[in-house]
Design an enzyme around this catalytic site. Structure first.
Site, PDB file in Angstrom:
ATOM      1  N   GLU A 259      39.207  21.084  41.965  1.00  0.00           N
ATOM      2  CA  GLU A 259      38.888  22.341  41.132  1.00  0.00           C
ATOM      3  C   GLU A 259      37.924  22.152  39.964  1.00  0.00           C
ATOM      4  O   GLU A 259      38.261  21.307  39.345  1.00  0.00           O
ATOM      5  CB  GLU A 259      40.236  22.908  40.763  1.00  0.00           C
ATOM      6  CG  GLU A 259      40.835  23.897  41.778  1.00  0.00           C
ATOM      7  CD  GLU A 259      42.014  24.466  41.442  1.00  0.00           C
ATOM      8  OE1 GLU A 259      42.949  24.808  42.392  1.00  0.00           O
ATOM      9  OE2 GLU A 259      42.518  24.303  40.258  1.00  0.00           O
TER      10      GLU A 259
ATOM     11  N   CYS B  34      35.636  23.201  33.006  1.00  0.00           N
ATOM     12  CA  CYS B  34      36.638  22.578  33.060  1.00  0.00           C
ATOM     13  C   CYS B  34      36.580  21.399  34.355  1.00  0.00           C
ATOM     14  O   CYS B  34      36.372  22.117  35.563  1.00  0.00           O
ATOM     15  CB  CYS B  34      38.135  22.954  33.292  1.00  0.00           C
ATOM     16  SG  CYS B  34      39.519  22.307  33.683  1.00  0.00           S
TER      17      CYS B  34
ATOM     18  N   CYS C 103      47.134  13.476  41.499  1.00  0.00           N
ATOM     19  CA  CYS C 103      47.035  12.912  40.218  1.00  0.00           C
ATOM     20  C   CYS C 103      48.673  11.998  40.386  1.00  0.00           C
ATOM     21  O   CYS C 103      49.419  12.687  41.111  1.00  0.00           O
ATOM     22  CB  CYS C 103      47.537  13.692  39.003  1.00  0.00           C
ATOM     23  SG  CYS C 103      47.922  12.908  37.426  1.00  0.00           S
TER      24      CYS C 103
ATOM     25  N   CYS D  24      53.977  14.586  36.365  1.00  0.00           N
ATOM     26  CA  CYS D  24      54.298  15.539  35.316  1.00  0.00           C
ATOM     27  C   CYS D  24      55.176  16.499  36.160  1.00  0.00           C
ATOM     28  O   CYS D  24      54.708  17.460  37.012  1.00  0.00           O
ATOM     29  CB  CYS D  24      53.488  16.088  34.433  1.00  0.00           C
ATOM     30  SG  CYS D  24      52.719  14.636  33.547  1.00  0.00           S
TER      31      CYS D  24
ATOM     32  N   CYS E 245      53.419  20.534  36.521  1.00  0.00           N
ATOM     33  CA  CYS E 245      52.189  20.517  36.868  1.00  0.00           C
ATOM     34  C   CYS E 245      52.178  20.463  38.469  1.00  0.00           C
ATOM     35  O   CYS E 245      52.310  19.641  39.117  1.00  0.00           O
ATOM     36  CB  CYS E 245      51.407  19.429  36.238  1.00  0.00           C
ATOM     37  SG  CYS E 245      49.483  19.126  36.684  1.00  0.00           S
TER      38      CYS E 245
ATOM     39  N   CYS F 142      47.769  33.986  16.625  1.00  0.00           N
ATOM     40  CA  CYS F 142      48.968  33.775  15.888  1.00  0.00           C
ATOM     41  C   CYS F 142      49.483  35.010  15.086  1.00  0.00           C
ATOM     42  O   CYS F 142      50.533  35.825  15.160  1.00  0.00           O
ATOM     43  CB  CYS F 142      48.918  32.721  14.880  1.00  0.00           C
ATOM     44  SG  CYS F 142      48.688  31.153  15.950  1.00  0.00           S
TER      45      CYS F 142
HETATM   46  N1  SAH Z   1      45.848  15.097  33.290  1.00  0.00           N
HETATM   47  C1  SAH Z   1      45.533  15.224  32.092  1.00  0.00           C
HETATM   48  C2  SAH Z   1      44.375  16.333  32.039  1.00  0.00           C
HETATM   49  C3  SAH Z   1      44.576  17.288  33.217  1.00  0.00           C
HETATM   50  S1  SAH Z   1      45.936  18.325  32.884  1.00  0.00           S
HETATM   51  C4  SAH Z   1      46.481  15.492  30.871  1.00  0.00           C
HETATM   52  O1  SAH Z   1      47.486  15.757  31.522  1.00  0.00           O
HETATM   53  O2  SAH Z   1      46.208  15.825  29.904  1.00  0.00           O
HETATM   54  C5  SAH Z   1      45.257  19.377  31.591  1.00  0.00           C
HETATM   55  C6  SAH Z   1      46.438  20.098  30.602  1.00  0.00           C
HETATM   56  O3  SAH Z   1      47.066  21.220  31.474  1.00  0.00           O
HETATM   57  C7  SAH Z   1      47.501  19.347  30.135  1.00  0.00           C
HETATM   58  O4  SAH Z   1      47.586  19.448  28.696  1.00  0.00           O
HETATM   59  C8  SAH Z   1      48.779  19.620  30.926  1.00  0.00           C
HETATM   60  O5  SAH Z   1      49.869  19.451  30.100  1.00  0.00           O
HETATM   61  C9  SAH Z   1      48.368  21.248  31.307  1.00  0.00           C
HETATM   62  N2  SAH Z   1      49.167  21.561  32.116  1.00  0.00           N
HETATM   63  C10 SAH Z   1      49.523  21.184  33.561  1.00  0.00           C
HETATM   64  N3  SAH Z   1      50.236  22.020  34.231  1.00  0.00           N
HETATM   65  C11 SAH Z   1      50.231  23.090  33.302  1.00  0.00           C
HETATM   66  C12 SAH Z   1      50.987  24.483  33.616  1.00  0.00           C
HETATM   67  N4  SAH Z   1      51.349  24.682  34.818  1.00  0.00           N
HETATM   68  N5  SAH Z   1      50.831  25.474  32.607  1.00  0.00           N
HETATM   69  C13 SAH Z   1      50.077  25.160  31.740  1.00  0.00           C
HETATM   70  N6  SAH Z   1      49.599  24.141  31.362  1.00  0.00           N
HETATM   71  C14 SAH Z   1      49.761  23.017  32.167  1.00  0.00           C
HETATM   72 FE1  SF4 Z   2      48.514  14.377  36.106  1.00  0.00          FE
HETATM   73 FE2  SF4 Z   2      50.408  15.219  34.327  1.00  0.00          FE
HETATM   74 FE3  SF4 Z   2      47.699  15.679  33.727  1.00  0.00          FE
HETATM   75 FE4  SF4 Z   2      49.256  17.306  35.750  1.00  0.00          FE
HETATM   76  S1  SF4 Z   2      49.671  17.152  33.542  1.00  0.00           S
HETATM   77  S2  SF4 Z   2      47.078  16.454  35.819  1.00  0.00           S
HETATM   78  S3  SF4 Z   2      50.483  15.534  36.384  1.00  0.00           S
HETATM   79  S4  SF4 Z   2      48.781  13.787  34.077  1.00  0.00           S
END
Ligand code: SAH
Ligand code: SF4
Length: 357
Positions: A104, A117, A124, A128, A131, A348
């Site tokens: 995406e 983006c 990945c 997490c 996510c 805010c």
């Molecule tokens: N892997 C990298 C970059 C991609 S994720 C990282 O984790 O930083 C990009 C951002 O989206 C991250 O800050 C992550 O914490 C956030 N993110 C992931 N899933 C999300 C969700 N369901 N709602 C809001 N933010 C989310």
């Molecule tokens: Fe990967 Fe975590 Fe970033 Fe999602 S939030 S893309 S699982 S590192």
């Protein structure tokens, strides 16, 4: 830059893909075709400056060379398979890759500047729990061409001119520090003034907190700006939603960020996803402020974006406002990301009335 696409093997049966090759790769390509070396510069200009996507468009080359390229060399960028425009003006694109995988990218035209983006991996590995990408696991790394190609394809699809400034954020699918070689090879193509000419200062790499990767990134010059997905303020909570925290905890992260060599005026962005009842307590806000003040930083609060099967909920608007005001009152620069990637720094103020901090 250490990474360079392997020299193409003409005549090996498989046609090499010029999209994503740097100048050395293109030089090898034209040498293999028996053409003079300056053709490589013309190819480079057509690919990255003009963003031409078919050999027939390369009017800077002879007709004979164009038809030779047509037969022997592919020009394949990630293709838009599906687009979902959002009410807020952004468009989410699903890119189809040559092996059938999908990633995406999002086009976000807000204010005076557009932000794109980008994804760095198919899936990945970081797992997490909040996510959607994390739930799918890792399929593979994207190539430099597939990373830079998301930019080329989105800029073309939305009719951007060659020197229109855009911001890039590696906040799509994947952990960019797990694919740093390819991300930095794409970064070289994206920032080259003779090519896509995007300022390194306008490119941000977001990581879940791989300390060795952060250290490596700090050694590149130029390099993208750094954003860290903090998302929790105690090791117990962070480890429960971000497994990476078991390898590098909050203290290890704070030290790595403190040691990260910043340019003057540069700050590290701390992304903080707000999960109702999990990471959005006022106590979290206080600890977040303490963490943020250890090095030059700004905080970006991200209300959780719900998706099926996650089991988490977004915070209340009132709580977002309270946390925002709490951080601001402790001298932390804070913004709130609204909907898909939109930052509304002024949000805010509207919400803090009556907040008990
Ligand atoms: N892997 C990298 C970059 C991609 S994720 C990282 O984790 O930083 C990009 C951002 O989206 C991250 O800050 C992550 O914490 C956030 N993110 C992931 N899933 C999300 C969700 N369901 N709602 C809001 N933010 C989310
Ligand atoms: Fe990967 Fe975590 Fe970033 Fe999602 S939030 S893309 S699982 S590192």
């Amino acid at each position: 830059m250490s990474w360079e696409q392997p020299a193409p093997e003409l005549g090996s049966g498989e046609r090499p893909n010029a999209a994503g090759m740097g100048l050395p790769g293109l030089k090898a390509l034209v040498a293999g075709l028996g053409e003079s070396p300056f053709r490589a510069g013309q190819l480079y200009q057509g690919l990255y400056r003009m963003r031409w996507t078919e050999w027939s468009a390369f009017t800077n080359l002879s007709k004979a060379l164009r038809s030779r390229l047509e037969r022997e060399v592919r020009l394949h960028w990630p293709a838009i398979q599906d687009s979902a425009p959002s009410q807020d003006g952004s468009t989410k694109h699903a890119f189809l890759l040559e092996d059938g995988a999908q990633v995406e990218g999002v086009h976000m035209p807000y204010g005076s500047r557009t932000t794109l983006c980008l994804s760095s991996q198919v899936g990945c590995a970081m797992g997490c729990t909040f996510c959607a990408t994390g739930l799918m696991g890792i399929k593979r790394n994207l190539t430099p061409g597939e990373i830079a190609g998301q930019v080329v394809t989105m800029l073309n699809a939305h009719g951007h001119g060659p020197d229109e400034g855009v911001n890039l954020v590696f906040m799509g699918m994947g952990e960019p520090l797990h694919n740093l070689d390819h991300v930095m090879a794409a970064f070289a193509l994206l920032t080259d003034p003779a090519g896509l000419n995007i300022s390194p200062r306008r490119i941000t790499l977001s990581t879940s907190g791989l300390v060795t990767g952060i250290q490596r990134l700090g050694g590149f010059k130029p390099r993208p700006r750094l954003a860290l997905s903090l998302n929790a303020t105690t090791d117990a909570y962070r480890s429960s939603i971000m497994p990476v925290n078991r390898a590098w905890n909050l203290e290890a992260l704070a030290r790595a960020l403190d040691a990260f060599p910043l340019e003057s005026g540069e700050r590290i962005t701390l992304e903080y996803v707000l999960l109702r009842g999990v990471t959005d307590a006022l106590e979290d806000g206080r600890r977040l402020a303490d963490f943020a003040r250890r090095f030059p930083s700004k905080v970006n609060l991200i209300p959780f974006n719900p998706h099926e099967g996650s089991g988490f909920e977004p915070p209340t608007e009132a709580r977002v406002g309270e946390l925002c005001a709490l951080l601001a009152s402790r001298g932390v620069t804070v913004s709130v990301r609204r909907s898909r990637g939109q930052d509304v720094a002024g949000a805010c103020g509207q919400l803090v009335k009556g907040a008990n901090l």
